[in-house]
Design an enzyme around this catalytic site. Structure first.
Site, PDB file in Angstrom:
ATOM      1  N   SER A  76       0.783  -1.228   0.000  1.00  0.00           N
ATOM      2  CA  SER A  76       0.000   0.000   0.000  1.00  0.00           C
ATOM      3  C   SER A  76       0.811   1.273   0.000  1.00  0.00           C
ATOM      4  CB  SER A  76      -0.914   0.009   1.211  1.00  0.00           C
ATOM      5  OG  SER A  76      -0.149   0.277   2.362  1.00  0.00           O
TER       6      SER A  76
ATOM      7  N   HIS B  70      -5.366  -4.355   0.941  1.00  0.00           N
ATOM      8  CA  HIS B  70      -5.496  -3.206   0.037  1.00  0.00           C
ATOM      9  C   HIS B  70      -6.068  -3.584  -1.313  1.00  0.00           C
ATOM     10  CE1 HIS B  70      -3.818  -0.210   2.673  1.00  0.00           C
ATOM     11  NE2 HIS B  70      -3.055  -1.185   3.117  1.00  0.00           N
TER      12      HIS B  70
ATOM     13  N   LYS C 163     -11.172  -0.868   5.145  1.00  0.00           N
ATOM     14  CA  LYS C 163     -10.658  -0.034   4.053  1.00  0.00           C
ATOM     15  C   LYS C 163     -11.723   0.038   2.952  1.00  0.00           C
ATOM     16  CE  LYS C 163      -6.086  -0.338   5.910  1.00  0.00           C
ATOM     17  NZ  LYS C 163      -4.817  -1.047   6.053  1.00  0.00           N
TER      18      LYS C 163
END
Ligand SMILES: *Cc1c(COP(=O)(O)O)cnc(C)c1O
Length: 404
Positions: A189, A217, A248
């Site tokens: 990331s 991610h 996320k």
């Protein structure tokens, strides 16, 4: 011993190196991401545009997610009231785990209070249970994987980032009869590069190792149903454990693993970080469930996200700003110095209402300090142009170099 002084000196060292962390005081505006407000150095609230959120698709503001959470709150109340073993095993948790197992084509899934805990708890438990286990870990693995690997007490070998030759050297040098585990990520990331998942699985087959892939991610963002890069590349069945976060791209909170029924059962039964902690609030679980379900069906968010990321890279690149090469949705711009990195971030916030957190050591190696932009489907061309113009003005003001 003057305890306070020792602690203060530890803080002073961070100040001297220019990497003391300042948390920005923000509020997001419901339904209007990436618009938000901040309180930094001002009386009252000031409008800002967020450029560093990991709510990559804006799902934390999605009407379906908010509605599911409101409904759960009114149905069952705020918290789960216990660990999974003692009264906290809500039906929402079971629904979500079924949905996640299906997302990754695995037999079972297990949720944790965060992605961090899922990595720490799973890696430390699996490697402890396998007698004489040797772990092979990518050098850029996330702190939570490193913590799990350390806590397992297993022998570990760190391979150079995404370096198959080095990984194979280390595997070949380990006795064939020892159990082996390869731990790595899909999207890294901070640089935005992607691991050679297929080739790592080939090596795992050749040396009879199991694999542990952190798709934190990538889940929600890659693959036809949002199962991550392994989903996009048709490789999910080749991985032993796939780990992800609900915090996320799914926009809520929590972490999980998916694997065979036996592996999930062993983590459920042996991992202290799972067993001895209150389970996630059913409100959060309901929100995550709505988000996962939505992103299994809907392609719009993923397509827009990729388009927006490509557009931002192009805009900043054409302006001569030092965009680091990235094959994913992450747009890092290199500064290479912690003090300047923080300074740019401060000017952006105070003068331009643009919020991007400076990324300094130890999150990235010294000398590669950067600004890390995370464009979402909701970042408009106008927001991008404003960002580019602000960066150009600051680059000029601080005498930083542009590409020719
Ligand atoms: C953020 C992150 C985690 C931790 O996930 P949380 O749900 O935020 O605790 C794990 N792995 C990687 C690679 C991450 O970037």
């Amino acid at each position: 011993m003057n305890y306070e002084r020792v602690f203060q000196e530890a803080i002073d060292r961070l100040h001297q190196e220019g990497r003391y962390r300042v948390f920005i005081d923000v509020l997001r505006n419901r339904g209007a991401f990436p618009n938000a407000r901040c309180f930094a150095g001002h009386n009252g609230q000031r409008p800002i545009v967020m450029w560093c959120s990991n709510d990559y698709l804006g799902m934390g503001q999605h009407p379906k997610v908010i509605e599911a959470m409101e409904k759960a709150l009114h149905d069952v109340g705020a918290g789960s009231g216990g660990t999974r073993n003692i009264s906290g095993n809500t039906h929402y948790h079971l629904d979500l785990e079924n949905e996640l197992a299906d997302l990754h084509g695995k037999e079972a899934a297990l949720t944790f209070t965060s992605g961090y805990v899922s990595n720490e708890a799973t890696l430390s438990t699996l490697a402890k249970i396998l007698p004489g286990c040797v772990i092979f870990s990518d050098e850029l693995n996330h702190a939570s994987m490193i913590a799990g690997i350390r806590n397992s007490g297993a022998e570990r070998h760190v391979f150079r980032h995404n370096d198959l030759v080095h990984l194979e050297e280390l595997l070949a040098a380990t006795p064939a009869d020892k159990p082996k585990l390869i731990a790595f990520e899909s999207v890294y990331s901070m640089d935005g590069d992607i691991a050679p998942i297929k080739e790592i699985c080939d090596l795992a087959d050749k040396y009879n190792a199991i694999t542990y892939l952190d798709e934190v991610h990538a889940v929600g963002m890659y693959g036809n149903r949002g199962g991550g890069v392994a989903d996009r590349e048709g490789l999910m069945d080749r991985l032993t454990v796939i780990e992800g976060t609900l915090g996320k791209a799914f926009g809520v909170m929590g972490g999980y693993i998916t694997a065979s029924r036996t592996i999930v059962d062993v983590v459920r039964s042996y991992a202290p970080g799972f067993i001895f902690s209150t389970s996630l609030s059913p409100v959060l679980v309901a929100g995550a469930l709505a988000s996962v379900r939505h992103l299994k069906e809907s392609q719009v968010e993923r397509q827009m996200h990729q388009e927006r990321a490509a557009r931002l890279k192009q805009m900043l690149g054409e302006a001569g700003l030092p965009v680091m090469p990235s094959v994913s949705h992450i747009v890092p711009v290199k500064v290479g110095d912690p003090v300047r990195c923080k300074k740019i971030s401060d000017i952006l916030l105070v003068e331009y209402g643009i919020y991007v957190q400076p990324i300094n050591y130890p999150t990235v190696p010294r000398g590669t300090e950067r600004l890390r932009f995370t464009p979402s489907p909701n970042h408009s061309d106008e927001m991008m142009a404003a960002l580019r113009d602000a960066l150009l003005e600051i680059w000029d003001r601080l005498d930083l170099r542009l590409a020719a």
